[in-house]
Design an enzyme around this catalytic site. Structure first.
Site, short mmCIF file in Angstrom:
data_model
loop_
_atom_site.label_atom_id
_atom_site.label_comp_id
_atom_site.label_asym_id
_atom_site.label_seq_id
_atom_site.Cartn_x
_atom_site.Cartn_y
_atom_site.Cartn_z
N LYS A 148 0.83 -1.20 0.00
CA LYS A 148 0.00 0.00 0.00
C LYS A 148 0.87 1.26 0.00
CE LYS A 148 -1.81 1.60 4.03
NZ LYS A 148 -1.61 3.01 4.35
N ASN A 149 1.82 1.31 0.93
CA ASN A 149 2.57 2.55 1.10
C ASN A 149 3.62 2.79 0.01
OD1 ASN A 149 0.98 3.18 3.23
ND2 ASN A 149 2.46 2.63 4.81
N ARG A 194 -4.78 10.48 4.24
CA ARG A 194 -3.75 11.51 4.35
C ARG A 194 -2.71 11.45 3.23
NH1 ARG A 194 -3.56 13.78 9.22
NH2 ARG A 194 -1.43 14.37 8.77
N CYS A 203 -5.54 13.37 13.22
CA CYS A 203 -5.73 11.98 12.82
C CYS A 203 -5.69 11.12 14.06
CB CYS A 203 -4.63 11.66 11.82
SG CYS A 203 -3.94 10.05 11.81
N ARG A 245 0.34 14.74 13.14
CA ARG A 245 0.79 14.54 11.76
C ARG A 245 0.76 15.79 10.89
NH1 ARG A 245 -1.58 8.92 9.60
NH2 ARG A 245 0.29 8.93 8.33
N PRO A 246 1.53 16.80 11.24
CA PRO A 246 1.60 17.99 10.39
C PRO A 246 2.34 17.71 9.08
CG PRO A 246 3.20 18.14 12.19
CD PRO A 246 2.42 16.87 12.41
N ASP A 288 4.47 20.23 7.78
CA ASP A 288 5.38 21.38 7.69
C ASP A 288 6.67 21.07 6.93
OD1 ASP A 288 5.64 19.75 10.15
OD2 ASP A 288 7.42 20.97 10.50
N ASP A 307 4.33 0.83 12.16
CA ASP A 307 3.18 0.12 11.58
C ASP A 307 3.09 -1.34 12.02
OD1 ASP A 307 2.32 2.39 10.31
OD2 ASP A 307 3.18 1.88 8.36
N ILE A 335 7.28 7.35 17.17
CA ILE A 335 6.97 8.08 15.92
C ILE A 335 5.68 8.89 16.04
CG2 ILE A 335 6.62 7.87 13.41
CD1 ILE A 335 9.37 6.85 14.23
N ARG A 356 -8.85 -0.49 4.23
CA ARG A 356 -7.95 0.49 3.63
C ARG A 356 -6.60 -0.11 3.31
NH1 ARG A 356 -7.05 5.66 6.91
NH2 ARG A 356 -5.68 5.81 5.14
N1 EPU Z 1 5.96 14.87 10.77
C1 EPU Z 1 6.06 16.21 11.04
N2 EPU Z 1 6.07 17.09 9.98
C2 EPU Z 1 5.96 16.66 8.70
C3 EPU Z 1 5.86 15.29 8.42
C4 EPU Z 1 5.86 14.42 9.50
O1 EPU Z 1 6.16 16.63 12.18
O2 EPU Z 1 5.94 17.53 7.79
C5 EPU Z 1 6.00 13.89 11.89
C6 EPU Z 1 4.71 13.09 12.01
O3 EPU Z 1 3.72 13.78 12.72
C7 EPU Z 1 5.19 11.84 12.71
C8 EPU Z 1 6.61 11.65 12.13
O4 EPU Z 1 6.98 12.93 11.62
O5 EPU Z 1 5.28 12.05 14.07
C9 EPU Z 1 6.75 10.64 11.05
O6 EPU Z 1 5.72 10.79 10.09
P1 EPU Z 1 5.86 10.45 8.56
O7 EPU Z 1 5.74 11.70 7.79
O8 EPU Z 1 7.04 9.59 8.32
O9 EPU Z 1 4.55 9.59 8.32
P2 EPU Z 1 3.73 9.58 6.97
O10 EPU Z 1 4.67 9.75 5.86
O11 EPU Z 1 2.56 10.48 7.10
C10 EPU Z 1 4.01 7.03 6.47
C11 EPU Z 1 3.09 5.87 6.28
C12 EPU Z 1 2.46 5.51 7.63
C13 EPU Z 1 3.59 5.16 8.61
C14 EPU Z 1 4.57 6.34 8.71
C15 EPU Z 1 5.78 6.06 9.56
C16 EPU Z 1 2.35 6.19 4.01
C17 EPU Z 1 1.25 6.52 3.07
N3 EPU Z 1 2.06 6.23 5.32
O12 EPU Z 1 3.20 8.09 6.97
O13 EPU Z 1 1.66 4.37 7.41
O14 EPU Z 1 3.06 4.89 9.87
O15 EPU Z 1 5.03 6.70 7.39
O16 EPU Z 1 6.51 5.01 9.05
O17 EPU Z 1 3.45 5.89 3.59
C18 EPU Z 1 -0.19 2.95 7.78
O18 EPU Z 1 0.11 2.36 6.72
O19 EPU Z 1 -1.06 2.50 8.58
C19 EPU Z 1 0.48 4.21 8.11
C20 EPU Z 1 -0.01 5.05 9.03
#
Ligand code: EPU
Length: 416
Positions: free
Chosen positions: A22-23, A92, A116, A121-122, A124, A304, A326, A396
């Protein structure tokens, strides 16, 4: 609303095939926005999130053609570079269109995702990186309005490791003018799979899989064919389920090298694991030993997989400490597992899980995708009947879950 009814207490036994990740599929589908030529994807999982992404791209004017186990996407022209709140709030990962839209169209309007179930999960870091590449991003009425004449390469040091942030910036950089260097980049295998697809489309990317990715922008990209990597979290989920139930299973079509941390922890819990190319066999002949985990960016233990390992710990011999680093609110499943008789104490971002000999079936509620997977495992272990409400979360991210678990001998059915 659909529920899942599980009659637990039986070890999982048999063989199933792992689906595409998926990811990896979600960002790779967005890469189709970067070219007017067709992108033909194989090994795409059949999941709600994949359909949602198809719908989002379709709304923008991308041609979406489904085939058996695959999809061809063609963005000959992009009519409407917009991702609405209605879609972004359900998924998201929709935010992954921001980078490619900006690179291809010079503009994008993407809803801010909002909060969420698992944390704030910002986005920024996505915004900061695109601004460093010359984009102007204004937030108005809950939307990011982004514009750029042509993005310029930049050196971007990310404040924290973000998977979709790295993917968004990588997709923006492939069409930017000059070189972009992403430092403190995510090293997840899904980032590498996206880089592989972009490279097949004609992009110039070095270092994907390390924390420093170097991208030389090109004028345009072409079409490509790409096979999506196997889902390492689905793989780990079935392995943890087999270990928790004292079963013996074989998973085919997997990518064992992408889940080293999970395999190591399963071995520590006492599972016998054999790997033969893309097949993983696991056998657990006794009650699992307690194993602690601490989530971390790849190659650390995946957040995950945290809920699934909590389920394993609930019936282990001994006490396991499970620390989530995380996401700040990813323990909702702990309270539901307590309803099944688990002994769990939450202390900040650590769950202290004292293994009990048996869980008992009960009604529980799923709160997010991986929490649901943890509850399914707990339900498979528990004696008697467990009914899990709100299983749309599972749809999902887990392809044909009841069918695959059924093939492994589980007594599981969907009820309305
Ligand atoms: N974060 C920030 N600012 C940003 C981006 C992230 O503060 O601009 C923080 C997040 O709030 C979090 C941390 O950084 O605390 C890591 O978040 P990340 O951005 O890596 O998560 P993501 O990219 O939104 C992906 C996967 C998630 C998985 C996470 C961590 C996808 C579509 N989603 O999310 O998968 O948990 O990486 O490995 O790739 C799932 O499949 O159930 C799922 C939630």
């Amino acid at each position: 609303m659909d529920k899942l009814r599980i009659t637990g207490g039986r070890p999982l036994e048999g063989e199933v095939r792992v689906s595409g990740a998926k990811n990896a599929a979600l960002p790779i589908m967005c890469a189709a926005l970067l070219t007017e030529r067709p992108l033909a994807l194989a090994n795409l999982p059949q999941l709600r999130d994949v359909s949602t992404m198809g719908k989002l791209l379709g709304q923008m004017g991308v041609g979406v053609e489904r085939r058996d186990g695959g999809m061809t996407l063609q963005a000959s022209e992009i009519r409407e570079p917009t991702a609405t709140y209605e879609l972004v709030k359900t998924m998201r990962a929709s935010v992954l269109v921001l980078g490619p839209l900006l690179a291809r169209c010079g503009q994008a309007k993407v809803s801010l995702p909002g909060g969420c179930a698992i944390g704030a999960r910002p986005v920024d870091q996505h915004v900061k990186g695109l601004e460093a590449m010359g984009a102007t991003i204004a937030i108005e009425h809950g939307y990011m309005h982004a514009t750029a004449s042509r993005l310029r390469g930049a050196r971007i040091v990310m404040d924290l490791v973000t998977v979709t942030g790295t993917e968004n910036l990588m997709m923006a950089a492939v069409l930017a003018e000059g070189e972009t260097v992403l430092e403190n980049a995510a090293r997840e295998p899904e980032v590498v799979d996206l880089a592989r697809c972009l490279t097949a489309m004609g992009a110039s990317i070095e270092g994907a899989g390390s924390d420093k990715i170097r991208i030389r922008g090109v004028r345009s990209l072409g079409g490509a064919e790409h096979r999506v990597m196997p889902d390492r979290i689905e793989t780990g989920t079935y392995l943890a389920a087999a270990a928790a139930t004292g079963g013996s299973i074989r998973l085919t079509g997997a990518a064992p090298e992408s889940l080293e941390a999970t395999l190591e922890k399963l071995r520590e819990a006492g599972a016998r694991i054999e790997i033969n190319q893309s097949t993983i066999s696991l056998e657990m002949s006794h009650r699992p030993d307690a194993v602690g985990v601490r989530t971390a960016p790849y190659p650390g233990f995946a957040t995950d997989m945290q809920a699934q390992f909590m389920a394993l710990a609930t019936v282990a011999r001994g006490t396991a400490l499970i620390t989530e680093t995380i996401f700040e609110n990813r323990f909702m499943h702990a309270l539901e597992m307590q309803r099944l008789g688990a002994d769990i104490k939450l202390e900040g971002n650590t769950a202290v899980v004292k293994g009990v000999e048996r869980l008992q079936g009960a009604k529980v509620m799923a709160t997010d995708l991986r929490a649901s997977a943890g509850l399914v495992i707990a339900g498979l272990v528990a004696e008697g009947e467990t009914v899990i409400d709100r299983i749309y979360h599972l749809d999902r991210g887990y392809e044909a879950l009841e069918k695959k678990l059924g093939a492994l001998g589980a007594r599981i059915e969907r009820v309305s």
